[in-house]
Enzyme design. Structure first.
Site, PDB file in Angstrom:
ATOM      1  N   LYS A  86     -32.602 -16.887  12.019  1.00 55.80           N
ATOM      2  CA  LYS A  86     -31.318 -17.403  12.510  1.00 55.80           C
ATOM      3  C   LYS A  86     -31.488 -18.294  13.745  1.00 55.80           C
ATOM      4  O   LYS A  86     -30.576 -19.026  14.108  1.00 55.80           O
ATOM      5  CB  LYS A  86     -30.338 -16.261  12.803  1.00 55.80           C
ATOM      6  CG  LYS A  86     -30.692 -15.376  13.978  1.00 55.80           C
ATOM      7  CD  LYS A  86     -29.589 -14.339  14.198  1.00 55.80           C
ATOM      8  CE  LYS A  86     -29.895 -13.475  15.412  1.00 55.80           C
ATOM      9  NZ  LYS A  86     -28.819 -12.481  15.662  1.00 55.80           N
ATOM     10  N   ASP A  87     -32.676 -18.258  14.390  1.00 55.07           N
ATOM     11  CA  ASP A  87     -32.932 -19.133  15.536  1.00 55.07           C
ATOM     12  C   ASP A  87     -33.399 -20.529  15.122  1.00 55.07           C
ATOM     13  O   ASP A  87     -33.459 -21.437  15.959  1.00 55.07           O
ATOM     14  CB  ASP A  87     -34.019 -18.528  16.450  1.00 55.07           C
ATOM     15  CG  ASP A  87     -33.565 -17.264  17.152  1.00 55.07           C
ATOM     16  OD1 ASP A  87     -32.334 -17.081  17.304  1.00 55.07           O
ATOM     17  OD2 ASP A  87     -34.426 -16.457  17.543  1.00 55.07           O
ATOM     18  N   ARG A 134     -19.500 -16.770  17.124  1.00 58.74           N
ATOM     19  CA  ARG A 134     -19.228 -16.250  15.777  1.00 58.74           C
ATOM     20  C   ARG A 134     -18.703 -14.818  15.846  1.00 58.74           C
ATOM     21  O   ARG A 134     -17.705 -14.467  15.186  1.00 58.74           O
ATOM     22  CB  ARG A 134     -20.537 -16.281  14.952  1.00 58.74           C
ATOM     23  CG  ARG A 134     -20.471 -15.490  13.645  1.00 58.74           C
ATOM     24  CD  ARG A 134     -21.861 -15.355  13.009  1.00 58.74           C
ATOM     25  NE  ARG A 134     -22.783 -14.580  13.823  1.00 58.74           N
ATOM     26  CZ  ARG A 134     -22.827 -13.249  13.857  1.00 58.74           C
ATOM     27  NH1 ARG A 134     -21.981 -12.527  13.145  1.00 58.74           N
ATOM     28  NH2 ARG A 134     -23.718 -12.620  14.609  1.00 58.74           N
ATOM     29  N   ARG A 135     -19.373 -13.982  16.627  1.00 60.88           N
ATOM     30  CA  ARG A 135     -18.918 -12.593  16.746  1.00 60.88           C
ATOM     31  C   ARG A 135     -17.572 -12.520  17.462  1.00 60.88           C
ATOM     32  O   ARG A 135     -16.689 -11.760  17.065  1.00 60.88           O
ATOM     33  CB  ARG A 135     -19.970 -11.758  17.489  1.00 60.88           C
ATOM     34  CG  ARG A 135     -21.230 -11.485  16.673  1.00 60.88           C
ATOM     35  CD  ARG A 135     -22.303 -10.779  17.494  1.00 60.88           C
ATOM     36  NE  ARG A 135     -23.460 -10.433  16.667  1.00 60.88           N
ATOM     37  CZ  ARG A 135     -24.708 -10.421  17.118  1.00 60.88           C
ATOM     38  NH1 ARG A 135     -24.978 -10.756  18.378  1.00 60.88           N
ATOM     39  NH2 ARG A 135     -25.702 -10.078  16.316  1.00 60.88           N
ATOM     40  N   ARG A 156     -25.860 -12.370  27.837  1.00 58.58           N
ATOM     41  CA  ARG A 156     -27.170 -12.756  27.311  1.00 58.58           C
ATOM     42  C   ARG A 156     -28.133 -11.631  27.642  1.00 58.58           C
ATOM     43  O   ARG A 156     -27.804 -10.707  28.361  1.00 58.58           O
ATOM     44  CB  ARG A 156     -27.675 -14.035  28.003  1.00 58.58           C
ATOM     45  CG  ARG A 156     -26.982 -15.337  27.621  1.00 58.58           C
ATOM     46  CD  ARG A 156     -27.588 -16.110  26.459  1.00 58.58           C
ATOM     47  NE  ARG A 156     -29.017 -16.038  26.255  1.00 58.58           N
ATOM     48  CZ  ARG A 156     -29.907 -16.878  26.748  1.00 58.58           C
ATOM     49  NH1 ARG A 156     -29.533 -17.869  27.542  1.00 58.58           N
ATOM     50  NH2 ARG A 156     -31.179 -16.762  26.464  1.00 58.58           N
ATOM     51  N   ARG A 162     -28.602  -5.570  27.116  1.00 54.72           N
ATOM     52  CA  ARG A 162     -27.273  -5.519  26.490  1.00 54.72           C
ATOM     53  C   ARG A 162     -26.772  -4.086  26.359  1.00 54.72           C
ATOM     54  O   ARG A 162     -25.618  -3.798  26.691  1.00 54.72           O
ATOM     55  CB  ARG A 162     -27.313  -6.218  25.126  1.00 54.72           C
ATOM     56  CG  ARG A 162     -27.600  -7.713  25.241  1.00 54.72           C
ATOM     57  CD  ARG A 162     -27.638  -8.388  23.895  1.00 54.72           C
ATOM     58  NE  ARG A 162     -28.198  -9.736  23.998  1.00 54.72           N
ATOM     59  CZ  ARG A 162     -27.800 -10.766  23.274  1.00 54.72           C
ATOM     60  NH1 ARG A 162     -26.837 -10.633  22.395  1.00 54.72           N
ATOM     61  NH2 ARG A 162     -28.364 -11.943  23.423  1.00 54.72           N
ATOM     62  N   CYS A 249     -26.680 -22.712  16.084  1.00 52.03           N
ATOM     63  CA  CYS A 249     -26.542 -21.254  16.132  1.00 52.03           C
ATOM     64  C   CYS A 249     -25.528 -20.831  17.187  1.00 52.03           C
ATOM     65  O   CYS A 249     -25.150 -19.669  17.262  1.00 52.03           O
ATOM     66  CB  CYS A 249     -27.886 -20.574  16.379  1.00 52.03           C
ATOM     67  SG  CYS A 249     -28.513 -20.712  18.046  1.00 52.03           S
TER      68      CYS A 249
END
Length: 324
Positions: A86-87, A134-135, A156, A162, A249
Site C-alpha cells: 500500500k506504500d 480514508r479511515r 503518525r 499509536r 496513499c
C-alpha cells in the site's frame, strides 16, 4: 549442488528500520532462503517517511517510504527490497520489477480501543486516532449512520506510538491495519476487526511487494516462486482503481477485491471501492463483480471500470485532498 568451498555471497534485502518492516522483511528473508538456498542479510535503510513527523499529505504522500529503498536497488547496494504494497506508488518504474506479491495477510483494519470497547460502544465524542483520510472519511460516515459523535485525530508514528496514545488515555481508540499487528505478534490487542462493509482498507493493504532490478533475471525468477496469483490479481485491480482516480496513499480512497467461491471453486472476483470527504458527509461507494482475472490486463480493466463508474457518481469532487 553448490561447491561448499566457494560459499555464495548473501543476498542483500533492503528494508525500512521500523519494527514492523523488520518483522515482515525477516519473514520474506526466510522464504527467499528456502527457494534460493542462499543466505539473506537484512540491510536497514532509513526513508524520508520514517524521519519526518509531518502528515503524509504534506511530505509527498505515496512514495515517501519507498524511494530510498529503490535508490539503493538501482545503485546495486541491495539485491531486492520488501515494501508494504500500500506504500508503493501506482506507477511502476521501468527498471524495477515487482518480482513477487506473496499471499496476502488479513486486509482489514482493526480498532484498538480502551477498556476492550468496540466502535459502537465508544462514548459520545470519542477521540479516534488515525493519520489516514480514508479511515477518517469512513469512520465519520459510520458514526453518523449509528447516530454517534466521534472526533478523528490525525496521528503518525509506529505501532507502539499509536497504541501508546490509547494506553496513556490521550485517545479513546486508534485504527490500525490488522496485517501489521499480526506480523509483530500483537493482533490480540485489537478490540474489533472492522469489516469491509463499514471500512474498506487501503488498496493493497495486507500485501507485501518484493522488488528487484529488471536486469537481475535469475533472482527475479527465484523470487517469482513466492508470488500468489490470486493476491496479485486482487491488488492489481485495487491499485488500478486507485490510479484511475489519480489518488496517492494520502487520498481518501478505499478498495478491496475478494474472490467469490462456489463450493471449492473460485468463480468470480468482487471489487469494492469508496472515496469520501474526510468528515464522512459524502461517500461514493460502489462495487462490481466479474470473472476472476485471467491476466494483468483483465485485473487492470476491472479496477479502471469501477473507477469510471465512481467518477460518474461524483468521486472526482472528493479527491481534492490528494497529495500532488
Amino acid at each position: 549442488m553448490n561447491d561448499t568451498t566457494t560459499p555464495q555471497r548473501p543476498l542483500r534485502l533492503g528494508t525500512r528500520r521500523s519494527q514492523l518492516a523488520m518483522a515482515q522483511s525477516g519473514q520474506v528473508a526466510e522464504a527467499v532462503r528456502r527457494v534460493t538456498g542462499r543466505p539473506v542479510e537484512l540491510v536497514e535503510i532509513t526513508t524520508y517517511g520514517d524521519v519526518s513527523r509531518e502528515a503524509l499529505a504534506q511530505i509527498g504522500g505515496t512514495g515517501v517510504f519507498v524511494s530510498a529503498l529503490r535508490d539503493a536497488l538501482l545503485a546495486g547496494e541491495i539485491d531486492f527490497a520488501v515494501h508494504s504494497l500500500k506504500d508503493l506508488p501506482t506507477a511502476q518504474p521501468d527498471d524495477l520489477l515487482l518480482a513477487a506479491i506473496p499471499r496476502r495477510e488479513d486486509p482489514r483494519d482493526v480498532l484498538v480501543a480502551r477498556d476492550g470497547l468496540t466502535f459502537g460502544d465508544l462514548p459520545r465524542g470519542a477521540r479516534i486516532g488515525t493519520g489516514s483520510p480514508r479511515r477518517m472519511a469512513q469512520l465519520n460516515a459510520w458514526a453518523r449512520s449509528l447516530g454517534q459523535e466521534i472526533e478523528t485525530v490525525p496521528i503518525r508514528g509506529n505501532i507502539d506510538t499509536r497504541v501508546g496514545f490509547v494506553e496513556s488515555g490521550e485517545l479513546d481508540a486508534v485504527v490500525l491495519a490488522a496485517a501489521g499487528l499480526t506480523r509483530i505478534g500483537r493482533i490480540g490487542e485489537a478490540t474489533q476487526f472492522l469489516e469491509p462493509d463499514q471500512v474498506l482498507p487501503a488498496p493493497g493493504q495486507g500485501a507485501l511487494a518484493i522488488e528487484c532490478a529488471v536486469t537481475n533475471a535469475p533472482l527475479a525468477a527465484a523470487l517469482a516462486e513466492l508470488d500468489d496469483p490470486h493476491t496479485r490479481a486482487a491488488v492489481t485491480a485495487e491499485r488500478a482503481l486507485l490510479a484511475a482516480l489519480e489518488a496517492g496513499c494520502s487520498a481518501p480512497v478505499g478498495a478491496l477485491a475478494d474472490l467469490l467461491a462456489s463450493g471449492q471453486v473460485v468463480t468470480e472476483m468482487r471489487l469494492r471501492g469508496v472515496v469520501g470527504s474526510t468528515d464522512g458527509s459524502t461517500l461514493v461507494q460502489l462495487s462490481t463483480t466479474g470473472p476472476v482475472p485471467a491476466s494483468e490486463e483483465d485485473a487492470l480493466a476491472l479496477g479502471r471500470g469501477l473507477a469510471a463508474e465512481m467518477l460518474d457518481k461524483g468521486a472526482a469532487g472528493l479527491m481534492g485532498e490528494r497529495a500532488l
